[in-house]
Design an enzyme around this catalytic site. Sequence first.
Site, PDB file in Angstrom:
ATOM      1  N   PHE A 156       0.867  -1.181   0.000  1.00 18.27           N
ATOM      2  CA  PHE A 156       0.000   0.000   0.000  1.00 18.27           C
ATOM      3  C   PHE A 156       0.897   1.222   0.000  1.00 18.27           C
ATOM      4  O   PHE A 156       1.674   1.443   0.922  1.00 18.27           O
ATOM      5  CB  PHE A 156      -0.934   0.056   1.218  1.00 18.27           C
ATOM      6  CG  PHE A 156      -1.814   1.283   1.166  1.00 18.27           C
ATOM      7  CD1 PHE A 156      -3.012   1.256   0.467  1.00 18.27           C
ATOM      8  CD2 PHE A 156      -1.409   2.476   1.743  1.00 18.27           C
ATOM      9  CE1 PHE A 156      -3.796   2.402   0.367  1.00 18.27           C
ATOM     10  CE2 PHE A 156      -2.189   3.629   1.636  1.00 18.27           C
ATOM     11  CZ  PHE A 156      -3.386   3.583   0.953  1.00 18.27           C
ATOM     12  N   ASP A 241       9.403   3.035   1.950  1.00 19.53           N
ATOM     13  CA  ASP A 241       8.209   3.798   2.297  1.00 19.53           C
ATOM     14  C   ASP A 241       7.992   3.636   3.801  1.00 19.53           C
ATOM     15  O   ASP A 241       7.477   2.620   4.259  1.00 19.53           O
ATOM     16  CB  ASP A 241       6.996   3.301   1.503  1.00 19.53           C
ATOM     17  CG  ASP A 241       5.741   4.118   1.829  1.00 19.53           C
ATOM     18  OD1 ASP A 241       5.750   4.853   2.826  1.00 19.53           O
ATOM     19  OD2 ASP A 241       4.749   3.995   1.076  1.00 19.53           O
ATOM     20  N   LYS A 270       2.488  11.075   7.136  1.00 19.60           N
ATOM     21  CA  LYS A 270       1.672  10.824   8.326  1.00 19.60           C
ATOM     22  C   LYS A 270       2.177  11.572   9.571  1.00 19.60           C
ATOM     23  O   LYS A 270       1.914  12.749   9.696  1.00 19.60           O
ATOM     24  CB  LYS A 270       1.531   9.320   8.544  1.00 19.60           C
ATOM     25  CG  LYS A 270       0.681   8.705   7.414  1.00 19.60           C
ATOM     26  CD  LYS A 270       0.064   7.370   7.739  1.00 19.60           C
ATOM     27  CE  LYS A 270      -1.016   7.037   6.718  1.00 19.60           C
ATOM     28  NZ  LYS A 270      -0.663   6.000   5.773  1.00 19.60           N
TER      29      LYS A 270
HETATM   30  C1  LIG Z   1      -0.849   6.085   4.303  1.00 19.55           C
HETATM   31  C2  LIG Z   1       0.244   5.578   3.468  1.00 19.55           C
HETATM   32  C3  LIG Z   1       0.555   6.166   2.230  1.00 19.55           C
HETATM   33  C4  LIG Z   1      -0.269   7.274   1.623  1.00 19.55           C
HETATM   34  O1  LIG Z   1      -0.310   8.418   2.407  1.00 19.55           O
HETATM   35  P1  LIG Z   1      -1.472   9.492   2.154  1.00 19.55           P
HETATM   36  O2  LIG Z   1      -1.109  10.637   3.066  1.00 19.55           O
HETATM   37  O3  LIG Z   1      -2.756   8.843   2.534  1.00 19.55           O
HETATM   38  O4  LIG Z   1      -1.425   9.864   0.727  1.00 19.55           O
HETATM   39  C5  LIG Z   1       1.628   5.659   1.528  1.00 19.55           C
HETATM   40  N1  LIG Z   1       2.358   4.642   2.010  1.00 19.55           N
HETATM   41  C6  LIG Z   1       2.098   4.058   3.193  1.00 19.55           C
HETATM   42  C7  LIG Z   1       2.953   2.936   3.675  1.00 19.55           C
HETATM   43  C8  LIG Z   1       1.016   4.487   3.954  1.00 19.55           C
HETATM   44  O5  LIG Z   1       0.729   3.891   5.105  1.00 19.55           O
END
Ligand SMILES: *Cc1c(COP(=O)(O)O)cnc(C)c1O
Length: 418
Positions: A156, A241, A270
């Site tokens: 994700f 990520d 985040k």
């Molecule tokens: C939440 C998340 C995203 C996307 O972040 P948004 O601020 O919702 O665009 C990307 N990668 C990971 C691992 C995430 O948990």
Amino acid sequence: MTASDLSTSTTAEGVSERTAAHIDATERHAAHNYHPLPVVLARGEGAWVVDVDGKRYLDCLAGYSALNFGHSNERLVAVAREQLGTLTLTSRAFFNDKLSGFAEALTRLTGKDMILPMNSGAEAVETAIKVSRKWGYEVKGVPAGQATIITMEGNFHGRTTTIVSFSDDDVATSGYAPFTTGFRSAKYGDIEAIAAAIDETTVGVLFEPIQGEGGVVMPPEGFLTRLRELCTERNVLMIADEIQSGLARSGKTFACDHEGVVPDIYIMGKALGGGIYPVSAIAADRDVMDVITPGSHGSTFGGNPLAAAIGTEVVAMLEEGTFQARSAEIGEQLTAGFGPLVGQGLSDVRVRGAWAGIDIDPSLMTGRQMSEALMARGILAKDTHGSTVRFAPPLVASDEDVAVLVTAVTEILAAARA
Ligand SMILES: *Cc1c(COP(=O)(O)O)cnc(C)c1O
């Protein structure tokens, strides 16, 4: 009559009329891209939130880890308030006096030379993809237009058209074709599969050190170390990520720290905005980041003074190390509490810091049903998919708070098995 005029009498669905009115109005006028639990929140402090009827809930989702430092964190709110009345946006057409400090702080935290600030997590992922491709063409010498990036099954990384192009979640992709090409999928945690997928066109391997949306899924031990070696050996960028796993959630500053591994690109988001404001960034060394030249990438709000002020304070808090330590402690309590439930209603439990994924025996209940049962007991959590529920309380949660969660899960499972 407005929603706030309604009494707290209950509807057939078991929620107050005030709650029902908010839900109805939201469902009527806002797109149905989420399926929220039937609770309408109005306030938050620390690890707790309060709904429009005054009922308190322990927040065990914490904005998907955007709220690592808790709701209404005093230090972050103070910095945000101060900056709100000073300067909020300049665009990057001019310098501002907060970005310098933020960039300096975040390079110190990551050990990288430079950052590139954006807003949402997805934008930071997009940025990492663009930087990696450009690095591939200009530094590595990949033939024009042929760059590939290896991605992981079950990933994700956000919701943009390019990012969902390499998602294997049907709900996230259905109806959104055509997709962006240049991605190649490999089994998560499978170093041989990744090695086999890399060829002379490959510019990077994009991965989550822990798959949060996947249900707090961890790769086999040693994977990060081997991936680092593989990326170095094959001259491809290791792109971590850490949007959800980073910034103290896993018990360390970055989840990659668990194996002492440093990726070529950190992707952050985040919690970087303290749950107040969207702040994201990538961090990389100069040899990679220098491919970005004026006009080649940008964002109106990226690096704005409000974001930078909040982000700087977030880094200052992380540099003290207390949140990472507290996260690890919460993790020990979650392991001790959930571990014995395996075979007693749970088929698997995965904990890393204040982050737990539980797989419920599907014959007992779905993850959604567990979330609803928890909500009835004053705990908010969300299933990721099927029978998996993820818990990620704010790192300011007390031992008593964590005990409330463990007891509730234990009792709900016991009742379902009875
Ligand atoms: C939440 C998340 C995203 C996307 O972040 P948004 O601020 O919702 O665009 C990307 N990668 C990971 C691992 C995430 O948990």
